[in-house]
Design a protein around this motif. Structure first.
Motif, PDB file in Angstrom:
ATOM      1  N   PRO A  84       0.724  -1.221   0.003  1.00 11.10           N
ATOM      2  CA  PRO A  84      -0.002  -0.040   0.152  1.00 11.10           C
ATOM      3  C   PRO A  84       0.896   1.362   0.019  1.00 11.10           C
ATOM      4  CG  PRO A  84       0.095  -1.135   2.189  1.00 11.10           C
ATOM      5  CD  PRO A  84       0.732  -1.878   1.450  1.00 11.10           C
ATOM      6  N   LYS A  85       2.215   1.394   0.145  1.00  7.99           N
ATOM      7  CA  LYS A  85       3.066   2.407   0.337  1.00  7.99           C
ATOM      8  C   LYS A  85       3.630   2.721  -0.919  1.00  7.99           C
ATOM      9  CE  LYS A  85       4.184   2.088   5.188  1.00  7.99           C
ATOM     10  NZ  LYS A  85       5.219   1.822   6.293  1.00  7.99           N
ATOM     11  N   TYR A 122      -5.413   0.637  -2.615  1.00 10.89           N
ATOM     12  CA  TYR A 122      -6.199   1.382  -1.918  1.00 10.89           C
ATOM     13  C   TYR A 122      -6.314   0.608  -0.601  1.00 10.89           C
ATOM     14  CZ  TYR A 122     -10.591   2.821   0.204  1.00 10.89           C
ATOM     15  OH  TYR A 122     -11.748   3.482   1.101  1.00 10.89           O
ATOM     16  N   VAL A 123      -6.369   1.396   0.856  1.00  9.20           N
ATOM     17  CA  VAL A 123      -6.393   0.867   1.883  1.00  9.20           C
ATOM     18  C   VAL A 123      -7.122   1.941   2.745  1.00  9.20           C
ATOM     19  CG1 VAL A 123      -5.031   0.266   3.996  1.00  9.20           C
ATOM     20  CG2 VAL A 123      -4.164  -0.402   1.808  1.00  9.20           C
ATOM     21  N   ASP A 124      -8.083   1.439   3.333  1.00 12.00           N
ATOM     22  CA  ASP A 124      -8.917   2.531   4.393  1.00 12.00           C
ATOM     23  C   ASP A 124      -8.327   2.649   5.381  1.00 12.00           C
ATOM     24  OD1 ASP A 124     -10.742   3.909   5.608  1.00 12.00           O
ATOM     25  OD2 ASP A 124     -12.517   2.442   5.385  1.00 12.00           O
ATOM     26  N   ASN A 125      -7.527   3.899   5.841  1.00 17.20           N
ATOM     27  CA  ASN A 125      -6.694   4.012   7.011  1.00 17.20           C
ATOM     28  C   ASN A 125      -7.796   4.746   8.210  1.00 17.20           C
ATOM     29  OD1 ASN A 125      -7.476   6.841   6.011  1.00 17.20           O
ATOM     30  ND2 ASN A 125      -5.068   7.334   5.447  1.00 17.20           N
ATOM     31  N   GLY A 126      -8.969   4.694   7.976  1.00 16.61           N
ATOM     32  CA  GLY A 126      -9.897   5.214   8.822  1.00 16.61           C
ATOM     33  C   GLY A 126     -10.118   6.795   8.948  1.00 16.61           C
ATOM     34  N   SER A 176      -6.543  10.985  17.887  1.00 14.39           N
ATOM     35  CA  SER A 176      -5.471   9.882  17.273  1.00 14.39           C
ATOM     36  C   SER A 176      -4.199   9.833  18.080  1.00 14.39           C
ATOM     37  CB  SER A 176      -5.107  10.220  16.008  1.00 14.39           C
ATOM     38  OG  SER A 176      -6.212  10.205  15.140  1.00 14.39           O
TER      39      SER A 176
END
Length: 336
Positions: free
Chosen positions: A48-49, A82-86, A216
């Protein structure tokens, strides 16, 4: 080799403004085909990076191979996983859109990080400088030379500031703020807020971003922790200007992590216990209280009330109300 399916984004880039023009998401588990089309080593990890710049021909090949309907035209595109990082922003974040927003006069000020050894960085600077030459933008560079090594050539790095014409005052204002503001605790919050205002973000957008940072537990805000208060404790908080936790009439009081206690859970707790007036959040460096509980776990944590003076002397942010009974629908006490 087949892998668990992953989502990828194809993002066609506007050739003039260098921002996403059109995007499409697709899912595949055929990483071998994807590596071949991107001309990557068969063992390269498509994590994802990683971001890949595709030529128009490569974009077309990916669309054909994975049956993607994508009217990208003769445009290059970035491909990334694509990654859902919140983090779900309720507004457009300027990052990646600075040039487009400034050319459209929707953003008065922006800055980019520059690295002469990175083609995408050089290209972005060149596009910005085109509009500087046309008289639309003003620029100020803070770039230094980095000496080379036997295995690495020398290069230049730094930041470049751009403003609309007539907004040049924002550059020295930002430098003044960065040099003189206290970057600890509330000072860091003020720095974020002032920088955001100079960059063109609205007040409510800065409020959302700062609240996200504090919840966070990132940057200099310390660890966010939550506790419940009754009506008398809430009134005490009001009179104290939300700059200290109130006293608790018990040997211990309970803390929660915001990662494990969301707004809905707090509202449910208030429905079950009419004595709870509100849930509040405070921020502190865990080193001051880490001996009192195992904060590596999800909690909740029972903390001796004798530690409240320590907490109050080391708060890095004012106490914030997260959920309050009189403001939560369905939790208002009926009148007598």
């Amino acid at each position: 080799m087949r892998h668990p399916a992953a989502c990828f984004i194809l993002s066609a880039i506007d050739p003039d403004l260098l921002c996403p023009w059109l995007e499409v998401r697709f899912e595949t588990d055929d990483f071998d085909t994807l590596r071949r089309l991107l001309e990557l080593d068969p063992s390269e990890h498509l994590g994802p990076k990683n971001f890949y710049l595709l030529t128009p021909a490569q974009v077309e090949a990916v669309c054909v191979a994975f049956e993607i309907n994508f009217e990208h035209g003769p445009r290059e595109a970035f491909l990334f996983q694509y990654v859902d990082n919140g983090i779900h922003f309720p507004y457009l974040v300027h990052t990646g859109y600075e040039l487009a927003l400034m050319v459209q006069r929707r953003k008065p000020f922006g800055f980019i990080d520059f690295h002469s050894g990175r083609p995408t960085s050089v290209r972005l600077k060149a596009q910005f400088d085109t509009y500087v030459a046309q008289g639309l933008l003003h620029s100020q560079e803070e770039i230094i030379d980095v000496a080379g090594r036997p295995s690495r050539p020398g290069h230049q790095i730094g930041q470049i500031f751009y403003t609309l014409k007539g907004e040049e005052w924002r550059i020295p204002a930002l430098e003044f703020i960065r040099q003189h503001i206290n970057r600890q605790g509330d000072g860091f919050e003020n720095l974020e807020r002032l920088e955001g205002a100079l960059l063109g973000y609205e007040r409510w957008q800065n409020d959302w971003w700062i609240d996200h940072l504090a919840r966070s537990g990132v940057t200099l805000y310390g660890a966010p922790l939550i506790c419940k208060v009754d009506r008398a404790q809430y009134d005490w908080l009001v009179h104290a200007g939300f700059r200290a936790l109130p006293p608790f009439d018990a040997p211990t009081f309970t803390l929660h992590s915001p990662h494990w206690l969301d707004d809905e859970a707090m509202k449910q707790a208030m429905q079950a216990d009419s004595r709870i007036e509100a849930f509040v959040q405070f921020n502190i460096g865990l080193r001051h209280i880490m001996h009192a509980a195992d904060f590596r776990t999800a909690g909740p944590y029972d903390i001796p009330t004798s530690l409240i003076p320590t907490i109050n002397s080391d708060l890095v942010r004012t106490v914030r109300i997260l959920v309050q009974r009189t403001e939560a629908p369905g939790l208002v006490e009926p009148s007598a």
